[in-house]
Design an enzyme around this catalytic site. Structure first.
Site, PDB file in Angstrom:
ATOM      1  N   GLU A  98       0.929  -1.290   0.404  1.00  0.00           N
ATOM      2  CA  GLU A  98      -0.031  -0.012   0.000  1.00  0.00           C
ATOM      3  C   GLU A  98       1.328   1.137  -0.014  1.00  0.00           C
ATOM      4  OE1 GLU A  98      -2.753  -0.593   3.458  1.00  0.00           O
ATOM      5  OE2 GLU A  98      -3.840  -2.111   2.315  1.00  0.00           O
ATOM      6  N   GLU A 111      -5.962 -11.408  -1.276  1.00  0.00           N
ATOM      7  CA  GLU A 111      -6.381 -10.783  -0.077  1.00  0.00           C
ATOM      8  C   GLU A 111      -8.272 -11.009  -0.556  1.00  0.00           C
ATOM      9  OE1 GLU A 111      -5.440  -7.743   2.820  1.00  0.00           O
ATOM     10  OE2 GLU A 111      -3.290  -8.467   2.183  1.00  0.00           O
TER      11      GLU A 111
HETATM   12  C1  GLA Z   1      -4.440  -4.995   4.317  1.00  0.00           C
HETATM   13  C2  GLA Z   1      -3.395  -5.904   4.717  1.00  0.00           C
HETATM   14  C3  GLA Z   1      -3.757  -7.001   5.559  1.00  0.00           C
HETATM   15  C4  GLA Z   1      -5.239  -6.722   6.493  1.00  0.00           C
HETATM   16  C5  GLA Z   1      -6.407  -6.136   5.940  1.00  0.00           C
HETATM   17  C6  GLA Z   1      -7.135  -5.885   6.913  1.00  0.00           C
HETATM   18  O1  GLA Z   1      -5.177  -5.552   3.393  1.00  0.00           O
HETATM   19  O2  GLA Z   1      -2.422  -5.970   3.835  1.00  0.00           O
HETATM   20  O3  GLA Z   1      -2.493  -7.975   6.232  1.00  0.00           O
HETATM   21  O4  GLA Z   1      -4.699  -6.143   7.992  1.00  0.00           O
HETATM   22  O5  GLA Z   1      -5.537  -4.701   5.248  1.00  0.00           O
HETATM   23  O6  GLA Z   1      -7.173  -6.675   7.883  1.00  0.00           O
END
Ligand code: GLA
Length: 323
Positions: A126, A233
């Site tokens: 990010e 994710e």
């Molecule tokens: C981001 C992070 C993850 C997790 C999510 C929310 O996407 O990369 O590790 O913390 O937020 O749980």
């Protein structure tokens, strides 16, 4: 015969995975072992857990989860080396030289320890802005070290384990403006000769969006840079981003069917791009344990994964397996 295991069904396509946390082998071990070929530590490999205080590395939990993965024939993705969240405050104290030293020591020690065992790292998490103003996200790393923190992090990780694949992992990764920014950023990394192998598409998505066309465009543009893609994710919230209702104890009629249709279409798209999309990880295992129960609305139940709260398969799983 119907194949009832994700990893079996997808073995000619890509790795399929989920997250683990310290209790997960006990509470979710059956599903994990049956279905996943790769795992990601939800939190245990983040800086606040591995190096909570200056000079005191705490590897016990991460080591246990890594051993669990390897002993059960699964791979481990490393997550996450450089992130503005879940990194302890002391990391950023003491001025530029101190912060740079902390960054390098953390990466060298962690990637070095897990060399040959963790097959890839979300080296950068990010790092770009969301909205139209600016480019690199304003983080303590950027403000204290300057833009070079990016190059230094990648190079340090690569030196510590030259065989580990390094990823830049990002959310809103299909939104056209952000996608273009991601493309520009990764082009820059490549022009500077940095070790970067893939883009992590976080894929915190919804029943309603993003459109398949936007997902496709993102995969194509990332592939055109010579990157592989890991979907890191994935989950599909049954609520739109703006929908903060808190009254539901069960999904409404139709919600899980809609989700199943979306999961089906999304996995079909991933299969189409199997040469690029090499790993698909859901951010959870089953609906009894999901961060979306507290985000963006605290205490609001959500049902975003492929298995239900009782660890039974959902319509979504059937769509993902049934092709
Ligand atoms: C981001 C992070 C993850 C997790 C999510 C929310 O996407 O990369 O590790 O913390 O937020 O749980």
């Amino acid at each position: 015969m119907i194949i009832q295991s994700l990893k079996e069904r997808y073995k000619d396509y890509f790795d399929v995975g989920g997250i683990v946390w310290p209790d997960a082998p006990k509470t979710h071990g059956e599903l994990i072992k049956q279905h996943f070929s790769t795992l990601t530590c939800e939190n245990m490999m983040k800086p606040e857990h591995l190096l909570p205080e200056r000079g005191r590395f705490t590897f016990e939990e991460a080591d246990k989860l890594l051993d669990y993965a390897l002993q059960n024939g699964m791979k481990m993705r490393g997550h996450a080396l450089v992130w503005h969240n879940q990194t302890p405050g002391w990391f950023f104290e003491g001025g530029r030289d101190a912060v740079l030293a902390n960054l390098k020591e953390f990466i060298r020690t962690v990637v070095g320890r897990y060399k040959g065992k963790v097959f890839c790292w979300d080296a950068l998490n990010e790092v770009l802005v969301d909205s139209s103003g600016g480019f690199l996200r304003k983080t303590p790393y950027l403000e204290i070290i300057g833009e070079e923190y990016i190059d230094i992090a990648l190079q340090t990780a690569h030196d510590a384990d030259p065989d580990a694949l390094l990823f830049y992992n990002e959310y809103n990764e299909c939104e056209p403006e952000k996608r273009d920014r991601i493309v520009t950023f990764v082009k820059g990394l490549k022009e500077r000769g940095l070790p970067i192998h893939g883009i992590g598409m976080q894929a915190h998505w919804y029943n309603s969006n993003p459109d398949l066309d936007e997902i496709r465009a993102a995969i194509e543009q990332y592939a055109a840079l010579g990157m592989i893609v890991h979907v890191t994710e994935l989950e599909l919230s049954v609520f739109d981003w703006e929908d903060h209702r808190t009254d539901l104890k069960e999904p409404l009629p139709g919600m899980l069917e809609k989700q199943a249709e979306r999961y089906g279409e999304i996995f079909e798209l991933f299969r189409e791009y199997k040469d690029v999309v090499r790993c698909v990880t859901t951010w959870g295992v089953a609906d009894d344990y999901t961060w979306l129960d507290d985000f963006p609305q605290k205490g609001r139940k959500n049902w975003p994964l492929l298995f239900d709260v009782n660890h039974r398969s959902k319509p979504a799983l059937e769509r993902v397996l049934g092709f």
